[in-house]
Design an enzyme around this catalytic site. Structure first.
Site, short mmCIF file in Angstrom:
data_model
loop_
_atom_site.label_atom_id
_atom_site.label_comp_id
_atom_site.label_asym_id
_atom_site.label_seq_id
_atom_site.Cartn_x
_atom_site.Cartn_y
_atom_site.Cartn_z
N GLU A 91 0.81 -1.11 0.12
CA GLU A 91 0.17 -0.04 0.17
C GLU A 91 0.83 1.17 0.02
OE1 GLU A 91 -2.74 -0.35 3.31
OE2 GLU A 91 -3.93 -1.71 2.07
N LYS A 113 5.70 -1.72 1.78
CA LYS A 113 5.06 -1.84 3.27
C LYS A 113 5.02 -3.25 3.35
CE LYS A 113 0.66 -0.77 5.48
NZ LYS A 113 -0.79 -0.38 5.25
C1 BGC Z 1 -2.39 -3.86 5.05
C2 BGC Z 1 -3.58 -4.40 4.29
C3 BGC Z 1 -4.53 -5.24 5.12
C4 BGC Z 1 -5.09 -4.47 6.26
C5 BGC Z 1 -5.64 -5.07 7.47
C6 BGC Z 1 -3.01 -3.10 6.17
O1 BGC Z 1 -2.19 -2.17 6.84
O2 BGC Z 1 -1.59 -2.96 4.17
O3 BGC Z 1 -3.06 -5.37 3.43
O4 BGC Z 1 -5.59 -5.65 4.62
O5 BGC Z 1 -3.78 -3.74 7.09
O6 BGC Z 1 -4.96 -6.01 7.97
#
Ligand code: BGC
Length: 765
Positions: free
Chosen positions: A485, A596
């Site tokens: 992300e 990330k």
């Molecule tokens: C992550 C996602 C994940 C979400 C819930 C975020 O920090 O980047 O991949 O789905 O957290 O765990």
């Protein structure tokens, strides 16, 4: 890896222990001491409240409210929903000689808080030294019933140690609970009653129209006064505790949400409360122990250290693994197909109680091999929310069904448009989950009755979202955000393209097979969904022509232009800057090659048997040093791949991080709640990482690799009516079927058949 462990809790094989209380750590402890029974959840907050920093969260799975958002551009959600705190059932107020107990202000000693994973109970005790010189030992015990999931219990024990004390003890049920993020109480139209040792309260949410009933029975040997306030009902008793005298007050609670409301729910609640009279707290406690006993008997993972030197570290890992299995099973164990697994479970308000793609990508293997019915229920949740996914696809100007990145009820609830509109991984993860479930369980009925329809609609969505690159002439997804992300609105994200390719060919193959094998069911589905054979052919054509950016040496570029991004040395970031989202401006994280969480590596993990060892190695070596693990899902995936590549030291280091993520507050945000979905990966880390299970090829295969500091690792998994028990030791691994008929598997690549008799395989094959 730039993160560090806090070492706050005492290590114990079956308990999490806090000796002495650090107010600065209060919220972290509250999260760690959370209890849940799938329906109800409660943070480890102090029953008596007080001035200690606290998030007093008692939650109910599936109970939420809705908030309108300012109208924005098309495709951006204009309302969101979020889990709200439900009835506060632990509310207790204790005064001694007119002084109110508040651990934020009072003097106290011998503080001990214990989460017992063999009984699913939380107990806290301390000696309160009042300003008037009285010493009173107070113990609070609580648990949530695992079988009658609307029930909860609290026992408060008071003992006057050095002198008599005049006690005023008040106990209540209250809907006067504030959602911390919104700074608002969402409960309205209260109905309240308090009398004769009994409390009842019922309230309705403001916008979602859900009504919740809460009732309690108090066993008090003293005369009580009853009262109510705006949203709560209370009973209060005054008595003198003589020197050396000890008294206990049991509270049996029922909290009910059954989709009804008004008089109907009130009478259902009253009946449920009356039924709860039939079971004493001690009987419920015995049943609770029996439940967890049975759970651990089949599902415990046992780790032994190789020598004295490693014993301490291994004991911490053992505790971590059990804590993860315990918390995951508390959150979800197949009790309902109306619920999913929130990223923070029922342990906090961060992530709003929402379920993400984590369920299928990370949690599903735990259930597939420990409780396949629960795995099916999770997929049924997706089937039941197909209408909402269809609506979402329309909002995005696409066809078919687009599954939400964050949801409680199937609707997209994520107000960050970059995540809600650009992430295709929820849809491809659902497709992967359907395939993985059917592949592991052989449940073809599910595939033909529900799976095929979901696959069809997901494929339709992807086919309407994919485009051809002007120069390459190849298919790809443009303007997306992959699992990493920290890069948004990118083109040809390798993960998204590859998962899209696999999903489209899976859908094409499934529907082609259905047409020949189940013609009637196919005809009905084709009619219902207006499916043509040309459409199926087009999915196969897109899958074949999908761009997957792999260089000659096997290195996969995460997305177009990634290799040209400025470099960030992740080790130069001080620990004080984690979590980054609290310390860096939102746009700053998008401007370098720092990632990330696994993105390319995630697809190498999910479709493991489709990639060679060399491809895994070259990509692991390239991406691991660029990964900051700001998502808690990250370390376990790295550990699994590191173990496969023989990088055992790294595998163990990442495992420590994954398995004690919350116990040691690695990401500095455990205070917001537990990382429930990454907790699932601790189990996966053991079974796929160190035992080397692979379930994405033909049948099952294992390639055990025992870390040096362990002398033994043993566990069992369930597979198609069998119990496979595995015992890894330094020199060899023993496999046997504790139940069920012979099973062909591959071990270190060689075919063999598991039977009821133990067979041994030398370590390394
Ligand atoms: C992550 C996602 C994940 C979400 C819930 C975020 O920090 O980047 O991949 O789905 O957290 O765990």
């Amino acid at each position: 890896m730039a993160k560090k462990a806090d070492q706050y809790f005492r290590v114990d094989p079956w308990k999490v222990i806090e000796e002495g209380f650090d107010p600065a750590y209060a919220r972290v402890s509250e999260s760690v001491f959370s209890l849940a029974n799938e329906t109800l959840g409660v943070r480890g907050c102090f029953d008596e409240g007080g001035s200690v920093d606290s998030l007093r969260g008692a939650y109910m799975n599936g109970v939420y409210d809705i908030q309108a958002l300012p109208k924005s551009y098309r495709g951006i959600v204009d309302k969101t929903h979020f889990m709200i705190p439900a009835a506060e059932w632990l509310a207790t107020k204790i005064t001694a000689d007119g002084e109110t107990l508040d651990l934020g202000k009072a003097r106290f000693h011998s503080f001990l808080r214990v989460l017992d994973m063999q009984s699913g109970t939380l107990e806290r005790s301390f000696v309160w030294q009042t300003a008037g010189g009285k010493a009173i030992r107070i113990t609070f015990l609580r648990f949530l019933d695992r079988t009658a999931r609307e029930r909860a219990y609290q026992r408060v024990t008071l003992e006057a140690l050095n002198a008599p004390a005049d006690i005023c003890f008040a106990s209540g049920l209250s809907f006067d609970v504030m959602h911390e993020g919104y700074q608002k109480c969402f409960w309205q139209t209260p109905r309240l009653q308090a009398s004769d040792g009994m409390l009842m309260a019922q309230c309705e949410t403001a916008a979602s129209g859900q009504t919740v009933f809460a009732g309690a029975l108090l066993s008090l040997a003293y005369k009580t006064e009853a009262c109510t306030d705006e949203r709560g009902a209370y009973l209060c008793a005054r008595f003198t505790l003589e020197k050396g005298q000890k008294t206990s007050i049991d509270k049996r609670v029922v909290i009910l949400y059954d989709g009804t409301g008004g008089e109907t729910l009130w009478s259902h609640g009253l009946k449920a409360l009356q039924r709860s009279r039939e079971v004493s707290l001690d009987e419920a406690l015995n049943a609770q122990r029996a439940y967890w006993d049975a759970f651990w008997r089949t599902l415990d993972i046992k780790i032994d250290p190789s020598d004295e030197e490693t014993a301490e570290a291994v004991a911490a890992e053992q505790q971590g693994v059990r804590f993860c299995s315990f918390q995951l099973a508390q959150t979800y164990n197949g009790g309902s197909m109306r619920h999913n697994i929130g990223a923070k479970g029922l342990t906090g308000e961060a992530y709003n109680g929402h379920a993400f793609w984590d369920t299928e990508a990370c949690c599903l293997p735990f259930y597939l091999f420990t409780n396949p019915e629960a795995a099916k229920s999770l997929l049924m949740f997706r089937y039941n929310t197909l209408p909402q996914a269809r609506e979402r696809a329309k909002m995005l100007d696409c066809k078919g069904a687009c599954y939400p990145i964050a949801t409680l009820n199937g609707e997209e609830a994520c107000s960050l448009w970059q995540h809600a509109s650009l992430q295709l991984q929820p849809s491809t993860a659902v497709a992967y989950g359907i395939w993985h479930y059917v592949h592991v369980t052989g449940d073809e009925d599910f595939l033909w009755s529900m799976g095929a329809e979901m696959l069809l609609e997901i494929a339709r969505f992807l086919a309407s979202r994919v485009e051809k690159g002007a120069e390459t002439g190849k298919y790809g997804f443009f303007g997306v955000m992959g699992p990493d992300e920290f890069h948004m609105m990118v083109n040809n994200n390798a993960y998204t393209n590859y998962m899209g390719k696999r999903t489209l060919s899976l859908a094409a193959d499934t529907l082609t097979e259905m047409r020949s094998e189940k013609p009637q069911a196919y005809a009905l589905l084709a009619e219902k969904t207006n499916l043509s054979e040309d459409e199926i052919l087009s999915w196969a054509e897109i899958a074949d022509g999908m761009f997957v950016p792999m260089g000659e040496n096997g290195l996969i570029e995460q997305h177009d232009g990634y290799f040209n991004l400025p470099h960030t040395d992740i080790h130069s970031i001080p620990v004080s800057q984690f979590p980054l989202y609290d310390h860096w401006s939102y746009d700053r994280i998008y401007r370098s090659d720092m990632i990330k969480q696994p993105d390319v590596l995630m697809m190498l993990y999910l479709y493991n048997s489709s990639f060679s060892g060399d491809v895994k190695r070259v990509n692991y070596d390239f991406y691991e040093p660029r990964t900051i693990h700001e998502s808690s899902l990250s370390p376990a995936i790295h550990s699994i791949l590191a173990a496969e590549l023989g990088k055992m030291e790294e595998a163990v280091r990442f495992f420590g991080f994954a398995t004690r993520l919350d116990l040691d507050n690695y990401n500095r945000n455990t205070r917001e709640g537990l990382h429930i979905t990454s907790i699932a990966l601790a189990w996966v880390n053991i079974v796929y990482g160190f035992a080397g299970l692979r379930s994405d090829g033909e049948g099952l295969s294992f390639a055990p690799r025992l870390p040096e500091r362990w002398s033994r690792l043993s566990f069992s998994i369930l597979y198609r009516g069998r119990v496979i028990s595995v015992r890894m030791e330094t020199e060899k691994t023993a496999f046997a079927l504790a139940e069920g008929s012979d099973l062909p598997v591959r071990i270190y690549g060689r075919e063999c058949v598991l039977t009821g008799t133990e067979c041994f395989f030398p370590a390394g094959g």
